[in-house]
Design a protein around this motif. Structure first.
Motif, PDB file in Angstrom:
ATOM      1  N   ILE A   8      -5.621  -5.592  -1.698  1.00  0.00           N
ATOM      2  CA  ILE A   8      -5.476  -4.144  -1.854  1.00  0.00           C
ATOM      3  C   ILE A   8      -6.834  -3.464  -1.724  1.00  0.00           C
ATOM      4  O   ILE A   8      -6.930  -2.368  -1.176  1.00  0.00           O
ATOM      5  CB  ILE A   8      -4.747  -3.802  -3.169  1.00  0.00           C
ATOM      6  CG1 ILE A   8      -3.292  -4.307  -3.088  1.00  0.00           C
ATOM      7  CG2 ILE A   8      -4.777  -2.300  -3.444  1.00  0.00           C
ATOM      8  CD1 ILE A   8      -2.460  -4.086  -4.334  1.00  0.00           C
ATOM      9  N   ASP A   9      -7.889  -4.113  -2.174  1.00  0.00           N
ATOM     10  CA  ASP A   9      -9.239  -3.550  -1.990  1.00  0.00           C
ATOM     11  C   ASP A   9      -9.519  -3.312  -0.509  1.00  0.00           C
ATOM     12  O   ASP A   9     -10.028  -2.251  -0.126  1.00  0.00           O
ATOM     13  CB  ASP A   9     -10.308  -4.473  -2.572  1.00  0.00           C
ATOM     14  CG  ASP A   9     -10.354  -4.440  -4.086  1.00  0.00           C
ATOM     15  OD1 ASP A   9     -10.085  -3.373  -4.681  1.00  0.00           O
ATOM     16  OD2 ASP A   9     -10.678  -5.482  -4.681  1.00  0.00           O
ATOM     17  N   GLN A  24      -6.353   4.464  -5.140  1.00  0.00           N
ATOM     18  CA  GLN A  24      -6.890   3.741  -6.294  1.00  0.00           C
ATOM     19  C   GLN A  24      -6.226   4.203  -7.585  1.00  0.00           C
ATOM     20  O   GLN A  24      -5.893   3.390  -8.446  1.00  0.00           O
ATOM     21  CB  GLN A  24      -8.410   3.903  -6.381  1.00  0.00           C
ATOM     22  CG  GLN A  24      -9.057   3.074  -7.461  1.00  0.00           C
ATOM     23  CD  GLN A  24      -8.846   1.574  -7.281  1.00  0.00           C
ATOM     24  OE1 GLN A  24      -8.808   1.045  -6.183  1.00  0.00           O
ATOM     25  NE2 GLN A  24      -8.684   0.876  -8.392  1.00  0.00           N
ATOM     26  N   ARG A  27      -2.822   2.731  -7.791  1.00  0.00           N
ATOM     27  CA  ARG A  27      -2.987   1.318  -8.170  1.00  0.00           C
ATOM     28  C   ARG A  27      -3.213   1.183  -9.671  1.00  0.00           C
ATOM     29  O   ARG A  27      -2.595   0.355 -10.339  1.00  0.00           O
ATOM     30  CB  ARG A  27      -4.171   0.758  -7.387  1.00  0.00           C
ATOM     31  CG  ARG A  27      -4.514  -0.669  -7.662  1.00  0.00           C
ATOM     32  CD  ARG A  27      -5.838  -0.982  -6.998  1.00  0.00           C
ATOM     33  NE  ARG A  27      -6.063  -2.381  -6.767  1.00  0.00           N
ATOM     34  CZ  ARG A  27      -7.179  -2.858  -6.250  1.00  0.00           C
ATOM     35  NH1 ARG A  27      -8.166  -2.040  -5.885  1.00  0.00           N
ATOM     36  NH2 ARG A  27      -7.335  -4.152  -6.067  1.00  0.00           N
ATOM     37  N   GLU A  28      -4.102   1.993 -10.218  1.00  0.00           N
ATOM     38  CA  GLU A  28      -4.401   1.945 -11.644  1.00  0.00           C
ATOM     39  C   GLU A  28      -3.183   2.340 -12.479  1.00  0.00           C
ATOM     40  O   GLU A  28      -2.926   1.757 -13.536  1.00  0.00           O
ATOM     41  CB  GLU A  28      -5.586   2.864 -11.961  1.00  0.00           C
ATOM     42  CG  GLU A  28      -6.896   2.355 -11.381  1.00  0.00           C
ATOM     43  CD  GLU A  28      -8.003   3.395 -11.387  1.00  0.00           C
ATOM     44  OE1 GLU A  28      -7.796   4.527 -11.908  1.00  0.00           O
ATOM     45  OE2 GLU A  28      -9.088   3.086 -10.864  1.00  0.00           O
ATOM     46  N   HIS A  31      -0.842  -0.622 -12.511  1.00  0.00           N
ATOM     47  CA  HIS A  31      -1.375  -1.648 -13.417  1.00  0.00           C
ATOM     48  C   HIS A  31      -1.111  -1.302 -14.877  1.00  0.00           C
ATOM     49  O   HIS A  31      -0.723  -2.164 -15.666  1.00  0.00           O
ATOM     50  CB  HIS A  31      -2.881  -1.830 -13.225  1.00  0.00           C
ATOM     51  CG  HIS A  31      -3.252  -2.874 -12.238  1.00  0.00           C
ATOM     52  ND1 HIS A  31      -2.933  -4.200 -12.386  1.00  0.00           N
ATOM     53  CD2 HIS A  31      -3.930  -2.778 -11.071  1.00  0.00           C
ATOM     54  CE1 HIS A  31      -3.388  -4.877 -11.356  1.00  0.00           C
ATOM     55  NE2 HIS A  31      -4.001  -4.039 -10.536  1.00  0.00           N
ATOM     56  N   GLU A  39      -1.063  -8.409  -7.758  1.00  0.00           N
ATOM     57  CA  GLU A  39      -1.252  -7.698  -6.501  1.00  0.00           C
ATOM     58  C   GLU A  39      -1.160  -8.644  -5.317  1.00  0.00           C
ATOM     59  O   GLU A  39      -1.587  -9.795  -5.403  1.00  0.00           O
ATOM     60  CB  GLU A  39      -2.635  -7.054  -6.457  1.00  0.00           C
ATOM     61  CG  GLU A  39      -2.889  -5.992  -7.463  1.00  0.00           C
ATOM     62  CD  GLU A  39      -4.250  -5.332  -7.265  1.00  0.00           C
ATOM     63  OE1 GLU A  39      -5.084  -5.825  -6.462  1.00  0.00           O
ATOM     64  OE2 GLU A  39      -4.485  -4.302  -7.921  1.00  0.00           O
ATOM     65  N   PRO A  46       0.043  -2.536   0.221  1.00  0.00           N
ATOM     66  CA  PRO A  46      -0.218  -2.964  -1.146  1.00  0.00           C
ATOM     67  C   PRO A  46       1.113  -3.151  -1.872  1.00  0.00           C
ATOM     68  O   PRO A  46       2.020  -2.317  -1.764  1.00  0.00           O
ATOM     69  CB  PRO A  46      -1.006  -1.805  -1.745  1.00  0.00           C
ATOM     70  CG  PRO A  46      -1.657  -1.153  -0.568  1.00  0.00           C
ATOM     71  CD  PRO A  46      -0.642  -1.275   0.537  1.00  0.00           C
ATOM     72  N   PHE A  48       2.967  -4.804  -5.600  1.00  0.00           N
ATOM     73  CA  PHE A  48       2.875  -5.378  -6.933  1.00  0.00           C
ATOM     74  C   PHE A  48       4.108  -6.237  -7.139  1.00  0.00           C
ATOM     75  O   PHE A  48       5.229  -5.812  -6.847  1.00  0.00           O
ATOM     76  CB  PHE A  48       2.763  -4.289  -8.004  1.00  0.00           C
ATOM     77  CG  PHE A  48       1.375  -3.740  -8.113  1.00  0.00           C
ATOM     78  CD1 PHE A  48       0.530  -4.162  -9.126  1.00  0.00           C
ATOM     79  CD2 PHE A  48       0.897  -2.826  -7.197  1.00  0.00           C
ATOM     80  CE1 PHE A  48      -0.766  -3.677  -9.218  1.00  0.00           C
ATOM     81  CE2 PHE A  48      -0.392  -2.332  -7.275  1.00  0.00           C
ATOM     82  CZ  PHE A  48      -1.224  -2.762  -8.289  1.00  0.00           C
TER      83      PHE A  48
END
Length: 115
Positions: A8-9, A24, A27-28, A31, A39, A46, A48
């Motif tokens: 994902i980075d 980002q 994503r956070e 999470h 991930e 991306p 999960f």
């Protein structure tokens, strides 16, 4: 979609500079709502995963897409009325504020409904 990306980075880094902070933050948010999820990149997006794919998300030229599966989009249909919905997901136009609370709620619902 770029299928050569493996994290994902890498995916986020390959996107336009103005989109990276939004990706980002998504994503956070995922999470925080699904802390046991891992991930990966699946279908060039991306993803999960927790026992199965919880969600895919992606950035396109004019929108972001969020794919939490059909059951989740049906469960949140009332809150998704302002979005273009597609099979198993919805679009967030670029430049429109992102409802991170909605994303968190969908993710908590997905985790609670894992089979």
């Amino acid at each position: 979609m770029n299928t050569s990306l493996t994290t994902i980075d890498e995916y986020i880094a390959a996107k336009p500079e103005d989109v990276r902070p939004v990706l980002q933050k998504i994503r956070e948010t995922i999470h925080a709502a699904a802390p046991e999820a891992t991930e990966k990149i699946a279908y060039g997006m991306p993803t999960f995963w927790q026992k199965k794919n919880l969600v895919h998300f992606a950035a396109f030229k004019k929108h972001l897409s969020f794919f939490p599966e059909k059951e989740a989009t049906e469960a949140f249909a009332d809150r998704l009325k302002g979005y273009k919905t597609v099979k198993g997901g919805f679009h967030i136009p670029l430049g429109q504020p992102v409802d991170y609370e909605l994303i968190a709620d969908i993710m908590r619902w997905r985790v609670a409904h894992l089979s």
